[in-house]
Design a protein around this motif. Structure first.
Motif, short mmCIF file in Angstrom:
data_model
loop_
_atom_site.label_atom_id
_atom_site.label_comp_id
_atom_site.label_asym_id
_atom_site.label_seq_id
_atom_site.Cartn_x
_atom_site.Cartn_y
_atom_site.Cartn_z
N ILE A 14 0.75 -0.98 -0.08
CA ILE A 14 -0.08 0.19 -0.12
C ILE A 14 0.83 1.23 0.09
N ALA A 18 -1.67 6.61 -0.11
CA ALA A 18 -2.85 5.96 0.05
C ALA A 18 -3.73 6.58 0.89
N SER A 19 -5.03 6.93 0.79
CA SER A 19 -6.08 7.36 2.01
C SER A 19 -6.31 6.19 3.15
N TRP A 21 -8.76 6.09 5.01
CA TRP A 21 -10.04 5.43 4.93
C TRP A 21 -10.14 4.17 3.69
N LEU A 22 -9.24 4.39 2.55
CA LEU A 22 -9.07 3.20 1.64
C LEU A 22 -8.59 1.97 2.19
N VAL A 23 -7.62 2.29 3.33
CA VAL A 23 -6.85 1.09 3.45
C VAL A 23 -7.91 0.31 4.56
N LEU A 25 -11.10 0.36 4.46
CA LEU A 25 -12.20 -0.39 3.84
C LEU A 25 -11.62 -1.85 3.20
N VAL A 26 -10.46 -1.65 2.65
CA VAL A 26 -9.93 -3.07 1.97
C VAL A 26 -9.60 -3.98 2.91
N SER A 325 -9.72 -3.28 10.87
CA SER A 325 -9.79 -2.06 9.94
C SER A 325 -9.64 -0.75 10.49
N TYR A 329 -6.71 1.94 10.15
CA TYR A 329 -7.22 3.29 9.96
C TYR A 329 -6.14 4.36 11.09
N SER A 333 -2.91 6.78 9.32
CA SER A 333 -3.19 8.05 9.65
C SER A 333 -2.01 8.88 10.55
#
Length: 794
Positions: A14, A18-19, A21-23, A25-26, A325, A329, A333
């Protein structure tokens, strides 16, 4: 070179940009997918295990019921043989024989065949025998027993032995009812056991009234037609349900259907509540000439005990995926914010880095002289700025390939860095990134070299010892890292080979029953275990480390009566270099007395002494079985005293002793008077009780040296070592008096005829026993109930 070029990726794939939030969600989607796969696999496994458990329960239930059905056939068969082999059976004899058979059968009965012409005479004879009026009866329209109508033939119940509290239906004509008549006709025609269709049984409590009638014809020797029938009144509730779990605790719902019945009527149905399931089983049960279908399905109890874990797996997997998840996050961040701060600080230090490059040039010539050691230095970002000749030779990279382009992290195996970073994070209480895992020291191994795996330029791996430290400038500021590597690949390969051999030996010894050992006996009489497997600890209850320190602790466990024999056998094996094999006892603190068998092969050591390779095993259970078999072979099963075989062995032993040393020996033979009359009048069960009571009374009067044996039937023998004829006669009188001094229930006074004989010089076993038997014969001819001595030689 920009920082972005060497920045590691999150989780290895990753991008840092990358966001968060995207990490998250994946990861959440991946966790849910994995949870679904695991739940599907677990559900399939649960179904397989449920089917296996159901089949085990079905097989156990079928075996138990088939055994009960066969047992009823065997019991009724023994009752039929009793009538076939007896000229006439009285009511008392029938009740005495049938009483022990009442197990899972409500009643046993005897019903003779009576013709129309014989009816009146038969009723008169039975009335006189019973002392009460007796009539051949049948059920009327109101369901009550009334005198039977005129027919060509009757089969009335004459004797009945029952567990029911209700009055037995004596005189009930079995031919008056179609279902009973059909069973009798089939039994008469086939000459074998026949069973009726399901019916309401007469003379039983309502709870046990539903069942069948198992019938067997009784045909006298030489006759072609049976003269009567013996019957077992079988209640399905008693035969099937007793001994099984209660309906609310039973895992199976059960039905039994008579397949020989055209209406396929239900013979028995358990009270267990069935559930809708594709699990079911059908088995065939046989009783007499009928075949029954046993249908088994799972009950609510089975469903509750085997519920699926699918919902729990889905709930737990979804919850864990959500938590993971959320955690990623937060971590991503925070990492992105931290990297921005690091990038700002790096720009400030770039100028300082240029100044340090000059100093690095001076050191490079010194570092290149160390060709057997790899010395690598990096800046604070981990970018390599020093790569000496030893590093080039060890890793295969040229300095220009890595300087300013590669990081120290890129030379290590990623999985190893991840594992090390996780361990350091736990030990130090803060997160350590994998890129710095090789440079951070753990609290318990400061300033010590650690083992790592490096990746060469050709992709092969190299095991090294690494010592890492920080680089400081003149002002004490942290400017980079220094790593020194030493190749230990060959050394590690040698260590791993030794470790693999040790593991293999440990696995092999763990699967060998008992313990494996290497044992030495040195010239100075020094006993020592070179090797002892874990099984040795279980055999002697001594830790293997203690065994290797002091082998004499094993001999402290050996029984005092066996220890010298074991020592002598070991010394003899060492002297002759012969195979050592011994069986001996050990006294253990926890398990008590145990039997041990040991075997070993010796070899002579070059420096003197002997080395054994062998094993020991616990044979206590084998010894116990041998002792039980020996006891059974010399013991009479009914009375518990010695049998004929033991008597003959002891008599031969005593005769050999007398032939060597002389002395005295006498025997007392006794035969119970009129024992056949006891069996005929009271039954074999009472006869067996008389034999047991006689042995008890005589055993209480015998001396410790006397040997009491049962020769067979009602004949017994007492072997009296070191006893002359006069002493044996006095002992026989005491035994005779002990029998007739008190009655035995329920037969009264039981007497016996005794014969006494003593050994004569140059006499054999047959002569002594013949004289004792002759003395018993004399006692019986003189009127029984007496003691007769042997005839004196003229």
């Amino acid at each position: 070179m920009s920082l972005q070029a060497v920045r590691p990726k999150i989780l290895g794939f990753i991008s840092e940009q990358a966001s968060a939030w995207l990490v998250a969600l994946v990861v959440l989607l991946g966790g849910c997918t994995l949870t679904t796969i695991v739940a599907w696999a677990a559900s399939d496994l649960d179904q397989q295990q449920e089917r296996q458990r159901f089949q085990l329960l079905v097989n156990e239930r079928f075996s138990r019921l088939q055994e009960r059905f066969e047992d009823q056939e065997q019991r009724l068969g023994s009752l039929r043989r009793f009538f076939v082999n007896s000229d006439e059976v009285s009511r008392e004899e029938f009740e005495g024989f049938a009483q022990p058979l009442l197990q899972r059968a409500r009643a046993y009965a005897w019903a003779p065949r009576v013709s129309r012409d014989q009816r009146k005479l038969f009723e008169q004879q039975v009335s006189r025998q019973r002392g009460t009026p007796f009539n051949i009866r049948e059920l009327n329209a109101n369901g009550e027993l009334a005198p039977a109508a005129e027919r060509d033939e009757y089969v009335p119940v004459l004797y009945s032995q029952t567990l029911s509290l209700l009055v037995s239906p004596l005189g009930f004509d079995l031919l008056a009812q179609p279902l009973r008549r059909s069973a009798l006709e089939r039994a008469q025609k086939s000459g074998k056991l026949a069973v009726s269709q399901p019916m309401q049984l007469v003379g039983l409590e309502p709870a046990y009234a539903t069942g069948v009638l198992l019938v067997a014809p009784v045909t006298a020797h030489g006759a072609t037609e049976p003269h009567g029938f013996v019957m077992a009144v079988i209640s399905m509730r008693q035969l099937v349900a007793e001994g099984l779990p209660r309906p609310d605790r039973d895992n199976l719902a059960m039905q039994i259907v008579d397949t020989s019945d055209l209406q396929q009527r239900l013979l028995y149905e358990s009270g267990s509540a069935r559930v809708d399931s594709d699990l079911s089983a059908v088995r065939r049960l046989t009783l007499g000439d009928h075949v029954y279908a046993l249908s088994l399905r799972p009950s609510e109890m089975f469903e509750q005990a085997n519920h699926s874990s699918l919902a729990l797996i889905l709930a737990m997997g979804g919850l864990l995926s959500l938590l993971l998840s959320a955690l990623l996050y937060v971590l991503v961040s925070q990492r992105q914010r931290a990297l921005k701060l690091v990038q700002q600080s790096t720009m400030q230090l770039r100028a300082r880095e240029q100044e340090l490059r000059g100093a690095h040039g001076q050191l490079r010539s010194v570092l290149n002289a160390a060709t057997q050691v790899a010395i690598i230095a990096t800046d604070l970002r981990g970018v390599i700025n020093t790569f000496n000749a030893g590093a080039e030779q060890m890793l295969g990279f040229k300095a220009e390939q890595v300087l300013g382009r590669s990081t120290l992290e890129s030379l290590h195996v990623p999985a190893e860095l991840e594992a090390r970073a996780t361990s350091l994070s736990v030990a130090l209480g803060k997160r350590i990134p994998p890129s710095q895992a090789m440079l951070v020291e753990s609290p318990d191994s400061q300033h010590e070299a650690s083992e790592w795996t490096l990746v060469r330029e050709n992709g092969s791996q190299l095991t090294v010892n690494m010592l890492g430290t920080v680089l400081l400038d003149d002002h004490g500021l942290w400017v980079g890292y220094l790593a020194i590597y030493l190749d230990v690949t060959e050394q590690k390969r040698a260590y791993e080979a030794l470790a693999a051999r040790d593991r293999l030996l440990k696995k092999l010894s763990a699967h060998v029953p008992g313990g494996i050992f290497q044992f030495t006996l040195e010239p100075q009489d020094n006993w020592r275990f070179i090797y002892a497997s874990d099984g040795m600890r279980d055999i002697y209850e001594i830790e293997t480390g203690m065994l290797q320190q002091d082998a004499k602790k094993v001999f402290e466990r050996i029984h005092p009566l066996d220890v010298e024999r074991v020592r002598a056998s070991i010394r003899l094996s060492a002297l002759q270099l012969s195979h050592w094999r011994e069986e001996y006892r050990v006294q253990l603190p926890q398990r008590g007395l145990r039997w041990i068998r040991g075997e070993a092969t010796p070899e002579e050591l070059p420096a003197g002494g002997t080395l054994w390779h062998g094993y020991v095993s616990d044979i206590t259970d084998l010894k116990r079985v041998e002792e039980e078999l020996r006891t059974l072979s010399i013991t009479d099963s009914l009375t518990g005293i010695h049998n004929r075989r033991y008597f003959q062995d002891r008599l031969k032993t005593e005769m050999l002793r007398l032939n060597r040393t002389a002395g005295a020996l006498s025997v007392i033979m006794l035969d119970i008077d009129h024992f056949k009359r006891i069996n005929d009048q009271h039954g074999h069960g009472v006869g067996d009780g008389v034999l047991q009571e006689l042995c008890k009374r005589i055993g209480q009067r015998l001396r410790r040296t006397d040997v009491f044996c049962r020769l067979g039937g009602e004949e017994f023998m007492v072997l009296c070592p070191n006893t002359d004829g006069e002493q044996a006669y006095r002992l026989a009188m005491e035994l005779w008096q002990s029998l007739r001094s008190a009655p035995m229930e329920p037969v009264g006074i039981v007497t016996a005829s005794f014969g006494v004989a003593s050994w004569r010089v140059d006499e054999g076993v047959d002569g002594l026993l013949l004289r004792a038997d002759s003395a018993v014969y004399v006692a019986k001819q003189a009127g029984r109930d007496r003691v007769a001595a042997e005839e004196v030689q003229a």
